[in-house]
Design an enzyme around this catalytic site. Structure first.
Site, PDB file in Angstrom:
ATOM      1  N   CYS A 153      41.014  39.744  43.732  1.00 46.95           N
ATOM      2  CA  CYS A 153      41.285  40.996  44.594  1.00 46.95           C
ATOM      3  C   CYS A 153      40.968  40.788  46.004  1.00 46.95           C
ATOM      4  CB  CYS A 153      40.340  42.079  43.980  1.00 46.95           C
ATOM      5  SG  CYS A 153      40.794  42.636  42.242  1.00 46.95           S
ATOM      6  N   THR A 175      38.028  46.091  40.181  1.00 45.40           N
ATOM      7  CA  THR A 175      38.313  44.934  39.282  1.00 45.40           C
ATOM      8  C   THR A 175      38.350  45.259  37.837  1.00 45.40           C
ATOM      9  OG1 THR A 175      35.855  44.224  39.064  1.00 45.40           O
ATOM     10  CG2 THR A 175      37.066  43.467  40.847  1.00 45.40           C
ATOM     11  N   LEU A 185      39.951  40.874  36.099  1.00 43.38           N
ATOM     12  CA  LEU A 185      39.974  39.621  37.224  1.00 43.38           C
ATOM     13  C   LEU A 185      39.387  39.924  38.340  1.00 43.38           C
ATOM     14  CD1 LEU A 185      41.120  36.699  37.153  1.00 43.38           C
ATOM     15  CD2 LEU A 185      43.127  37.756  37.697  1.00 43.38           C
ATOM     16  N   HIS A 186      38.340  39.618  38.442  1.00 41.71           N
ATOM     17  CA  HIS A 186      37.476  40.167  39.871  1.00 41.71           C
ATOM     18  C   HIS A 186      37.805  39.559  41.183  1.00 41.71           C
ATOM     19  CE1 HIS A 186      34.499  41.653  36.791  1.00 41.71           C
ATOM     20  NE2 HIS A 186      34.330  40.591  36.352  1.00 41.71           N
ATOM     21  N   ASP A 187      37.615  38.131  41.194  1.00 35.58           N
ATOM     22  CA  ASP A 187      37.545  37.544  42.716  1.00 35.58           C
ATOM     23  C   ASP A 187      38.953  37.646  43.166  1.00 35.58           C
ATOM     24  OD1 ASP A 187      34.983  35.207  41.630  1.00 35.58           O
ATOM     25  OD2 ASP A 187      34.826  37.253  42.268  1.00 35.58           O
TER      26      ASP A 187
END
Ligand code: RIB
Ligand code: CA
Length: 313
Positions: free
Chosen positions: A246, A196, A242-244
């Protein structure tokens, strides 16, 4: 169209969770059976409300949103208002939701859905602490064999942690829950910080959401411009990770990601490294390979997918 992938999104919105939800809503390949909220970035009463706000922003007020665990299994609650703002969704000015929260407890919804849907057809997409998932496994261990896979955002290895030097937020908040999930035998795909942190919300990328000229595009740009501030200051980067999204992008275009099967074990004993995901990337132990751990991402392809799908809402 091939059979739609049945998913449950377990989430603690959170601006990045919100973008993950929007990506799912903009992708007809996915059938969202329900959204389950968990305490994480902000307390449960805000994460469930934020989940409903995003459903309405996406024009999907018929989506079922459930409230789950109000706190981690064992440890005291930890939240992240410094990153997400006091509402958990600072940035855009979104109206109070009018759609109703479901009466049913999220953990019961997860169990009931997995037990009633066809064997091996439901994917769980945890985007926050794993408390709801662990509670569901405790409530009905039979679901472990019936779940198709868990695709989650959490952990880190070469990248270290983001809450402590060793631990990433989702795992740190509820390490006992994470330990139970990683020992469950359920097929896991893991999106750690190592992936991320390569998906940065650069100004040029945020601009593309703004250029959509839609309510969703503008709200997304507003969310990202707030959400990235904390990490830009911390890492000195152009944009924040931008973690989630992914997790959802993997369901749509797995070829955007690369990694390897590894053993992942969770630190639950040491206060120094509490919540650390100990990932045996080089296979130096004989511990079972219990997760497909992602390490790289085609970040341009990832943002192209996001803009295209959010542009459909
Ligand atoms: O460490 C990043 C994770 O913690 C993301 O899921 C973010 O939304 C927070 O929940
Ligand atoms: Ca999250």
């Amino acid at each position: 169209m091939a059979d739609r992938q049945k998913i449950i999104i377990d989430t603690d919105p959170g601006q990045d969770d919100a973008v993950a939800m929007l990506l799912a809503f903009g992708s007809p390949e996915l059938e969202i059976l329900g959204i389950t909220a968990v305490a994480g970035n902000v307390p449960l009463k805000l994460t469930e409300k934020n989940a409903r706000k995003i459903c309405e922003l996406a024009g999907k007020p018929e989506t079922k949103v459930f409230a789950g665990a109000i706190r981690p299994l064992v440890r005291d609650p930890v939240s992240a208002e410094e990153v997400h703002g006091k509402t958990g969704l600072d940035g855009p000015d979104l109206p109070e939701p009018t759609m109703k929260l479901q009466e049913q407890y999220a953990v019961d919804f997860i169990v009931e859905t997995i037990m009633s849907e066809k064997f091996g057809t439901v994917t769980l997409c945890p985007l926050g602490p794993l408390t709801n998932i662990a509670l569901a496994l405790i409530r009905e261990p039979k679901i472990a064999k019936r779940i198709r896979q868990i695709v989650l955002m959490g952990g880190g290895f070469f990248e270290g942690g983001n809450v402590t030097p060793a631990a990433e937020f989702n795992i740190f908040v509820d390490p006992q829950a994470a330990d139970l999930v990683f020992r469950s035998g359920i097929p896991i795909v893991m999106m750690p910080l190592d992936v991320t942190h390569k998906a940065l919300t650069k100004a040029s990328r945020v601009e593309k959401f703004r250029k959509l000229g839609t309510r969703v595009g503008n709200a997304t740009a507003d969310m990202l411009e707030f959400f990235e501030l904390f990490d830009e200051r911390k890492y000195g980067s152009d944009g924040g990770p931008l973690h989630d999204p992914c997790v959802i992008a993997y369901l749509l275009k797995p070829e955007l990601f690369s990694g390897r099967e590894c053993n992942v074990a969770i630190e639950t004993g040491s206060e120094l490294t509490m919540g650390m995901t100990v990932i045996d990337w080089w296979g130096v132990t004989k511990r079972p390979k219990n997760a497909l751990v992602m390490h790289d991402i085609d970040h341009d392809g990832f943002f192209d997918l996001l803009v295209e799908r959010l542009g459909r809402l």
